[in-house]
Design an enzyme around this catalytic site. Structure first.
Site, PDB file in Angstrom:
ATOM      1  N   HIS A 172      11.704  28.047  51.075  1.00  0.00           N
ATOM      2  CA  HIS A 172      11.921  28.098  49.614  1.00  0.00           C
ATOM      3  C   HIS A 172      10.669  28.689  48.949  1.00  0.00           C
ATOM      4  O   HIS A 172       9.977  28.016  48.174  1.00  0.00           O
ATOM      5  CB  HIS A 172      12.189  26.664  49.158  1.00  0.00           C
ATOM      6  CG  HIS A 172      12.620  26.478  47.747  1.00  0.00           C
ATOM      7  ND1 HIS A 172      11.972  27.030  46.665  1.00  0.00           N
ATOM      8  CD2 HIS A 172      13.654  25.763  47.232  1.00  0.00           C
ATOM      9  CE1 HIS A 172      12.582  26.659  45.551  1.00  0.00           C
ATOM     10  NE2 HIS A 172      13.606  25.894  45.879  1.00  0.00           N
ATOM     11  N   GLU A 276      14.268  33.022  48.533  1.00  0.00           N
ATOM     12  CA  GLU A 276      14.307  32.056  49.638  1.00  0.00           C
ATOM     13  C   GLU A 276      15.145  32.604  50.789  1.00  0.00           C
ATOM     14  O   GLU A 276      16.290  33.016  50.584  1.00  0.00           O
ATOM     15  CB  GLU A 276      14.904  30.741  49.121  1.00  0.00           C
ATOM     16  CG  GLU A 276      14.212  30.257  47.841  1.00  0.00           C
ATOM     17  CD  GLU A 276      14.967  29.143  47.132  1.00  0.00           C
ATOM     18  OE1 GLU A 276      15.625  28.333  47.823  1.00  0.00           O
ATOM     19  OE2 GLU A 276      14.908  29.076  45.894  1.00  0.00           O
TER      20      GLU A 276
HETATM   21  C1  BG6 Z   1      16.516  26.241  44.344  1.00  0.00           C
HETATM   22  C2  BG6 Z   1      17.885  25.824  43.872  1.00  0.00           C
HETATM   23  O1  BG6 Z   1      16.593  26.602  45.688  1.00  0.00           O
HETATM   24  O2  BG6 Z   1      15.598  25.149  44.221  1.00  0.00           O
HETATM   25  C3  BG6 Z   1      17.771  25.345  42.435  1.00  0.00           C
HETATM   26  O3  BG6 Z   1      18.788  26.904  44.004  1.00  0.00           O
HETATM   27  C4  BG6 Z   1      16.741  24.228  42.319  1.00  0.00           C
HETATM   28  O4  BG6 Z   1      19.046  24.907  41.981  1.00  0.00           O
HETATM   29  C5  BG6 Z   1      15.406  24.720  42.899  1.00  0.00           C
HETATM   30  O5  BG6 Z   1      16.592  23.852  40.970  1.00  0.00           O
HETATM   31  C6  BG6 Z   1      14.275  23.700  42.852  1.00  0.00           C
HETATM   32  O6  BG6 Z   1      14.630  22.553  43.513  1.00  0.00           O
HETATM   33  P1  BG6 Z   1      13.639  21.315  43.558  1.00  0.00           P
HETATM   34  O7  BG6 Z   1      14.407  20.230  44.234  1.00  0.00           O
HETATM   35  O8  BG6 Z   1      12.430  21.734  44.348  1.00  0.00           O
HETATM   36  O9  BG6 Z   1      13.260  21.010  42.126  1.00  0.00           O
END
Ligand code: BG6
Length: 304
Positions: A172, A276
Site C-alpha cells: 500500500h 498500490e
Molecule cells: C486504500 C483503500 O487502499 O487504503 C481506501 O482503497 C482506504 O479505501 C485507504 O481509505 C487507507 O486505509 P487505512 O486503513 O490505512 O486508513
C-alpha cells in the site's frame, strides 16, 4: 525465534556502515539502512518501510509528518503491508481492515550487503503474530526489502499446510509528489476498475489519471508498470510489479484526510498519492498446499 531486543538484533544482523537497529521512543524497533546509493528506515512492526531516499534525490516515499509510531497501529505513510486480505474482511467485519500483518511484530531473519552496493533485509511473520481465528492456515510469510538505487519489496507467501488457502494483499505504497496538481499516472489506460467513491461501480479508465478530488479505485486484471509523472519534481516514479493483478490508486482529498487525523496539515494530502500493487477483488490468490506466491515490486526514478 522469539522477538529479539535491539542489542541482539545489532549483534546478529547489523552491517557496519550499512545497517543498524535503533529503538524509537515508542519502544518500536527501526532498521536504519544507509549505503552509498540510498537511505531507508523500516519498522519491525509491520515490516513497514517508512522512508526511502536514493542519494541526491528527494524522498520517493511519503511519510506523514504526523505519523505516529504506536504498538498495534498502522503507520500513516511508507509501505504498509495489507495481508492476508485487502480492505474489509469478506465475511467478518470485526477483523481489521487491510488484514493484521501491518500492525503486528515481524522478526528479522537475514541481512546482506549485496555486491552491487545495495543492502537487503528479510523479515518473517512469526507464528505468534498470526491470530489463528483470522488465518487458520499454516504458512510462512516473508518481506524481503532491498535498498539501493531502486527499492525492491517482495512479499512471499508459502503455504506450509495441507490445504489450499486464499489471500488478498497489497503493498500500500504512499509516494511523495511535488503537488497533486502536477502529477499524472500512466499505465492503467483501458483497464477496468471498481470505483469505491462511486459505490463500487465498474468503469473503464480512458486516459492517464489526473487527480482533482477524492480518488479510490481498484483496477483489476492488470500487471502493467505504472508511472507517476511528476512535472514539479521533474521525475517519474516507475512501479514495476510481478505477481500482482490489481492496482489501487488512492488519494483521500481534503475532508477524508482531515477525518483521519494523521495526515499532518490540512494540505498534507496534496503531497502524496498511493499506487498500490495488489491482488484484490476478483484477483485474490489461491495458494495451493506446498506452493509459494510472490508479490514483487521494483520502485525506481527516471528523470524527465
Ligand atoms: C486504500 C483503500 O487502499 O487504503 C481506501 O482503497 C482506504 O479505501 C485507504 O481509505 C487507507 O486505509 P487505512 O486503513 O490505512 O486508513
Amino acid at each position: 525465534m522469539s522477538q529479539l531486543d535491539v542489542t541482539t538484533l545489532n549483534q546478529k544482523f547489523a552491517i557496519p556502515g550499512q545497517l543498524e537497529f535503533t529503538e524509537d521512543e515508542s519502544g518500536l524497533i527501526i532498521a536504519r539502512i544507509a549505503n552509498k546509493q540510498a537511505q531507508s528506515t523500516i519498522s519491525l512492526q509491520g515490516a513497514h518501510v517508512m522512508t526511502f531516499e536514493p542519494a541526491g534525490e528527494k524522498p520517493v516515499i511519503w511519510l506523514s509528518p504526523a505519523a505516529k509510531l504506536v504498538r498495534g497501529k498502522s503507520i500513516r505513510g511508507g509501505v504498509p503491508i495489507c495481508w492476508p486480505w485487502f480492505g474489509a474482511h469478506a465475511t467478518d467485519s470485526t477483523f481489521p481492515g487491510h488484514g493484521f500483518a501491518r500492525t503486528v511484530p515481524w522478526q528479522v531473519v537475514a541481512s546482506e550487503a549485496l555486491s552491487d552496493g545495495s543492502t537487503r533485509i528479510t523479515f518473517e511473520l512469526p507464528q505468534s503474530s498470526i491470530p489463528s481465528a483470522q488465518l487458520p492456515h499454516a504458512c510462512r510469510v516473508r518481506n524481503i526489502v532491498t535498498i539501493g538505487k531502486e527499492m525492491i519489496v517482495e512479499l512471499v507467501t508459502e503455504n506450509t499446510g495441507q490445504i489450499m488457502f486464499e489471500i488478498g494483499e497489497a503493498l500500500h505504497t504512499y509516494f511523495a509528489i511535488s503537488d497533486v496538481d502536477k502529477i499524472r499516472i500512466t499505465g492503467l489506460e483501458g483497464c477496468a476498475y471498481l470505483d469505491k467513491v462511486g459505490d463500487w461501480q465498474r468503469k473503464t479508465q480512458a486516459d492517464a489519471i489526473t487527480i482533482t478530488a477524492e480518488i479510490d479505485r481498484l483496477y483489476v486484471d492488470t500487471d502493467s508498470d505504472c508511472l507517476i509523472v511528476d512535472s514539479g519534481h521533474k521525475r517519474c516514479i516507475r512501479i514495476a510489479k510481478r505477481g500482482s493483478l490489481s492496482t489501487v490508486v488512492w488519494n483521500p482529498w481534503v475532508e477524508k484526510a482531515a477525518k483521519m487525523g494523521d495526515f499532518g496539515s490540512d494540505t498534507g494530502y496534496r503531497g502524496m498519492v498511493c499506487v498500490e500493487s495488489a491482488n484484490a477483488a476478483e484477483n485474490v490468490v489461491k495458494v495451493a498446499a506446498g506452493a509459494t506466491h510472490s508479490l514483487h515490486v521494483v520502485y525506481s526514478i527516471e528523470k524527465i
